[in-house]
Design a protein around this motif. Structure first.
Motif, mmCIF file in Angstrom:
data_model
loop_
_atom_site.group_PDB
_atom_site.id
_atom_site.type_symbol
_atom_site.label_atom_id
_atom_site.label_comp_id
_atom_site.label_asym_id
_atom_site.label_seq_id
_atom_site.Cartn_x
_atom_site.Cartn_y
_atom_site.Cartn_z
ATOM 1 N N UNK A 70 -32.325 -4.426 -83.865
ATOM 2 C CA UNK A 70 -32.302 -3.249 -84.741
ATOM 3 C C UNK A 70 -33.705 -2.978 -85.272
ATOM 4 N N UNK A 71 -34.039 -1.718 -85.468
ATOM 5 C CA UNK A 71 -35.367 -1.375 -85.969
ATOM 6 C C UNK A 71 -35.661 -2.042 -87.303
ATOM 7 N N UNK A 72 -34.633 -2.260 -88.105
ATOM 8 C CA UNK A 72 -34.832 -2.915 -89.401
ATOM 9 C C UNK A 72 -35.233 -4.372 -89.251
ATOM 10 N N UNK A 73 -34.939 -4.950 -88.097
ATOM 11 C CA UNK A 73 -35.282 -6.353 -87.854
ATOM 12 C C UNK A 73 -36.471 -6.513 -86.902
ATOM 13 N N UNK A 74 -36.945 -5.403 -86.354
ATOM 14 C CA UNK A 74 -38.032 -5.460 -85.381
ATOM 15 C C UNK A 74 -39.371 -5.731 -86.078
ATOM 16 N N UNK A 75 -40.276 -6.411 -85.407
ATOM 17 C CA UNK A 75 -41.597 -6.657 -85.992
ATOM 18 C C UNK A 75 -42.472 -5.412 -85.932
#
Length: 269
Positions: A70-75
């Motif tokens: 998920x984008x919220x978890x992406x670096x």
């Protein structure tokens, strides 16, 4: 005569003073002009440095999308670069190339979407976003068995663990940011464990980077040349250098070039 001589000296002195005054004024003007030019140059340089710093910060903070993350978890890019730099250094692969592979896989993953494998016998499943039935989510004779082993070892429910849906040809079943099919992941598991000091997790970002670096290092990426990296990218995607699939290798190398420039900016090179 003395008076005339004094008058002549006085006039000559006045003329010299006037000439010197003119020269000094011109010199002062030139100095002032040079000082202004220096100030203008410094201002431009300072502004350029500010703009450069802003651009570098934008590069660092740019989201680095990954398949199955998920984008919220992406670096962000800087974090992804540091992971790629560490993984690449372990096996001799350029970070820019490794990042490009994972970006390409992310793009493919978004195009085909995510599925759950729900039938151990046939490898069929459902599309996560719609619940629609999907065949060929995973090849039963090659990947279902290793997938069940991998998920069991990680304590995951195999029927609720995201994998890639199939493309218009072949099977899906690719796992995590590196988009490894289960049988390939299993073949790299011993080497991965020897590096990590623990079993690898294909859905873990760091582990996926390391596994991808290992894979491409086996097929030419350690040469750090265009031809070597292009070959490794092709094999990563299709297991072959068949030019039918050259779109993948060509695009990876274009992305690599862009990332190399981003990395040079971050590193101040």
């Amino acid at each position: 005569r003395d008076t005339q001589r004094l008058q002549g000296w006085s006039q000559a002195l006045d003329a010299s003073i006037a000439t010197l005054d003119t020269q000094l004024q011109r010199s002062g003007e030139q100095v002032a002009q040079r000082q202004q030019q220096i100030c203008d140059t410094l201002a431009q340089t300072t502004q350029a440095k500010k703009l450069t710093a802003q651009v570098i910060q934008q590069i660092k903070q740019r989201l680095f999308s990954l398949a199955g993350v998920a984008d919220t978890d992406a670096p962000n890019f800087e974090q992804a670069y540091q992971i790629a730099k560490s993984a690449g250094a372990a096996v001799g692969v350029r970070p820019a190339f490794l990042l490009a592979i994972l970006t390409q896989e992310s793009s493919l993953g978004k195009n085909v979407g995510g599925c759950y494998m729900t039938n151990d016998a046939t490898g069929a499943g459902v599309k996560i976003s719609t619940g629609a039935a999907v065949g060929k989510v995973m090849k039963p004779t090659r990947d279902v068995g290793p997938f069940l082993e991998i998920t069991a070892a990680l304590g995951k429910d195999p029927h609720q663990t995201r994998v890639s849906c199939p493309m218009s040809f072949g099977y899906g079943g690719a796992m995590g940011p590196g988009q490894f099919i289960p049988s390939t992941w299993k073949s790299y598991a011993p080497r991965l464990q020897s590096i990590l000091g623990r079993p690898g997790n294909p859905w873990n970002i760091n582990d996926a980077f390391m596994a991808t670096a290992l894979y491409v290092s086996d097929y030419g990426a350690t040469s750090q040349t265009y031809d070597g990296e292009w070959k490794a990218a092709m094999i990563y995607f299709a297991g072959t250098v068949n030019t039918k699939y050259r779109f993948y290798g060509d695009n990876v190398m274009k992305i690599t070039q862009g990332y190399a420039a981003d990395i040079a900016a971050i590193e101040g090179r």
